[in-house]
Design a protein around this motif. Structure first.
Motif, PDB file in Angstrom:
ATOM      1  N   ALA A  13       0.842  -1.199   0.000  1.00  0.00           N
ATOM      2  CA  ALA A  13       0.000   0.000   0.000  1.00  0.00           C
ATOM      3  C   ALA A  13       0.873   1.244   0.000  1.00  0.00           C
ATOM      4  CB  ALA A  13      -0.912   0.004   1.218  1.00  0.00           C
ATOM      5  N   VAL A  14       0.448   2.254  -0.748  1.00  0.00           N
ATOM      6  CA  VAL A  14       1.171   3.521  -0.855  1.00  0.00           C
ATOM      7  C   VAL A  14       0.352   4.599  -0.169  1.00  0.00           C
ATOM      8  CG1 VAL A  14       2.074   5.238  -2.467  1.00  0.00           C
ATOM      9  CG2 VAL A  14       2.230   2.812  -3.022  1.00  0.00           C
ATOM     10  N   CYS A  15       1.004   5.389   0.665  1.00  0.00           N
ATOM     11  CA  CYS A  15       0.323   6.471   1.374  1.00  0.00           C
ATOM     12  C   CYS A  15      -0.088   7.550   0.378  1.00  0.00           C
ATOM     13  CB  CYS A  15       1.245   7.061   2.432  1.00  0.00           C
ATOM     14  SG  CYS A  15       0.529   8.499   3.272  1.00  0.00           S
ATOM     15  N   PRO A  16      -1.364   7.987   0.405  1.00  0.00           N
ATOM     16  CA  PRO A  16      -1.798   9.025  -0.535  1.00  0.00           C
ATOM     17  C   PRO A  16      -1.183  10.388  -0.243  1.00  0.00           C
ATOM     18  CG  PRO A  16      -3.608   8.353   0.892  1.00  0.00           C
ATOM     19  CD  PRO A  16      -2.455   7.464   1.210  1.00  0.00           C
ATOM     20  N   ARG A  17      -0.692  10.620   0.955  1.00  0.00           N
ATOM     21  CA  ARG A  17      -0.114  11.919   1.284  1.00  0.00           C
ATOM     22  C   ARG A  17       1.386  11.977   0.991  1.00  0.00           C
ATOM     23  NH1 ARG A  17      -1.129  13.982   7.059  1.00  0.00           N
ATOM     24  NH2 ARG A  17      -3.207  14.301   6.232  1.00  0.00           N
ATOM     25  N   CYS A  18       2.169  11.058   1.563  1.00  0.00           N
ATOM     26  CA  CYS A  18       3.626  11.144   1.424  1.00  0.00           C
ATOM     27  C   CYS A  18       4.170  10.268   0.305  1.00  0.00           C
ATOM     28  CB  CYS A  18       4.319  10.801   2.744  1.00  0.00           C
ATOM     29  SG  CYS A  18       4.169   9.075   3.260  1.00  0.00           S
ATOM     30  N   GLY A  19       3.374   9.312  -0.227  1.00  0.00           N
ATOM     31  CA  GLY A  19       3.796   8.481  -1.345  1.00  0.00           C
ATOM     32  C   GLY A  19       4.725   7.346  -0.976  1.00  0.00           C
ATOM     33  N   GLN A  20       4.938   7.088   0.303  1.00  0.00           N
ATOM     34  CA  GLN A  20       5.819   6.005   0.736  1.00  0.00           C
ATOM     35  C   GLN A  20       5.071   4.674   0.707  1.00  0.00           C
ATOM     36  OE1 GLN A  20       9.146   6.340   1.579  1.00  0.00           O
ATOM     37  NE2 GLN A  20       8.852   8.406   0.756  1.00  0.00           N
ATOM     38  N   MET A  21       5.770   3.621   0.333  1.00  0.00           N
ATOM     39  CA  MET A  21       5.169   2.298   0.266  1.00  0.00           C
ATOM     40  C   MET A  21       5.396   1.539   1.568  1.00  0.00           C
ATOM     41  SD  MET A  21       5.810  -0.781  -2.466  1.00  0.00           S
ATOM     42  CE  MET A  21       5.237   0.124  -3.871  1.00  0.00           C
ATOM     43  N   ARG A  72       4.433   7.127   8.862  1.00  0.00           N
ATOM     44  CA  ARG A  72       5.510   8.077   8.563  1.00  0.00           C
ATOM     45  C   ARG A  72       5.036   9.521   8.565  1.00  0.00           C
ATOM     46  NH1 ARG A  72       8.298   4.472   4.022  1.00  0.00           N
ATOM     47  NH2 ARG A  72       9.223   2.951   5.427  1.00  0.00           N
ATOM     48  N   CYS A  73       3.846   9.800   8.037  1.00  0.00           N
ATOM     49  CA  CYS A  73       3.423  11.204   7.912  1.00  0.00           C
ATOM     50  C   CYS A  73       2.157  11.532   8.694  1.00  0.00           C
ATOM     51  CB  CYS A  73       3.217  11.567   6.444  1.00  0.00           C
ATOM     52  SG  CYS A  73       1.741  10.852   5.687  1.00  0.00           S
TER      53      CYS A  73
END
Length: 86
Positions: free
Chosen positions: A11-19, A37-38
């Protein structure tokens, strides 16, 4: 009742883009997801119903459009002192 939080693989975070930083958990009514993370947070109802819309108030409404020739009333404080003299 203890809450079990599980990471969602890929899954990729919609805010920070980290997987691989999204974890999910649920309670009786909602399913939640959050980024470690964010601090992104999101939730949805388990029954699929939409959340109620925000109530309209004077703060979140658009300003009314005045007709041509109309002007807003401006209140000016009284310049006189407490004793009524200038």
């Amino acid at each position: 009742m203890t809450v079990v939080k599980r990471f969602v693989a890929g899954a990729v975070c919609p805010r920070c883009g980290q997987m691989d930083c999204i974890r999910m958990y649920r309670d009786d009514e909602r399913e939640y997801r959050e980024c470690v993370r964010c601090d992104f947070e999101d939730s949805q109802r388990l029954d699929g119903a939409t959340d109620p819309e925000e109530l309209q108030t004077r703060v979140n409404r658009a300003k009314p459009v005045l007709d041509p020739g109309e002007r807003p009333i401006r209140f000016v404080s009284n310049p006189a002192g407490k004793d009524g003299k200038h």
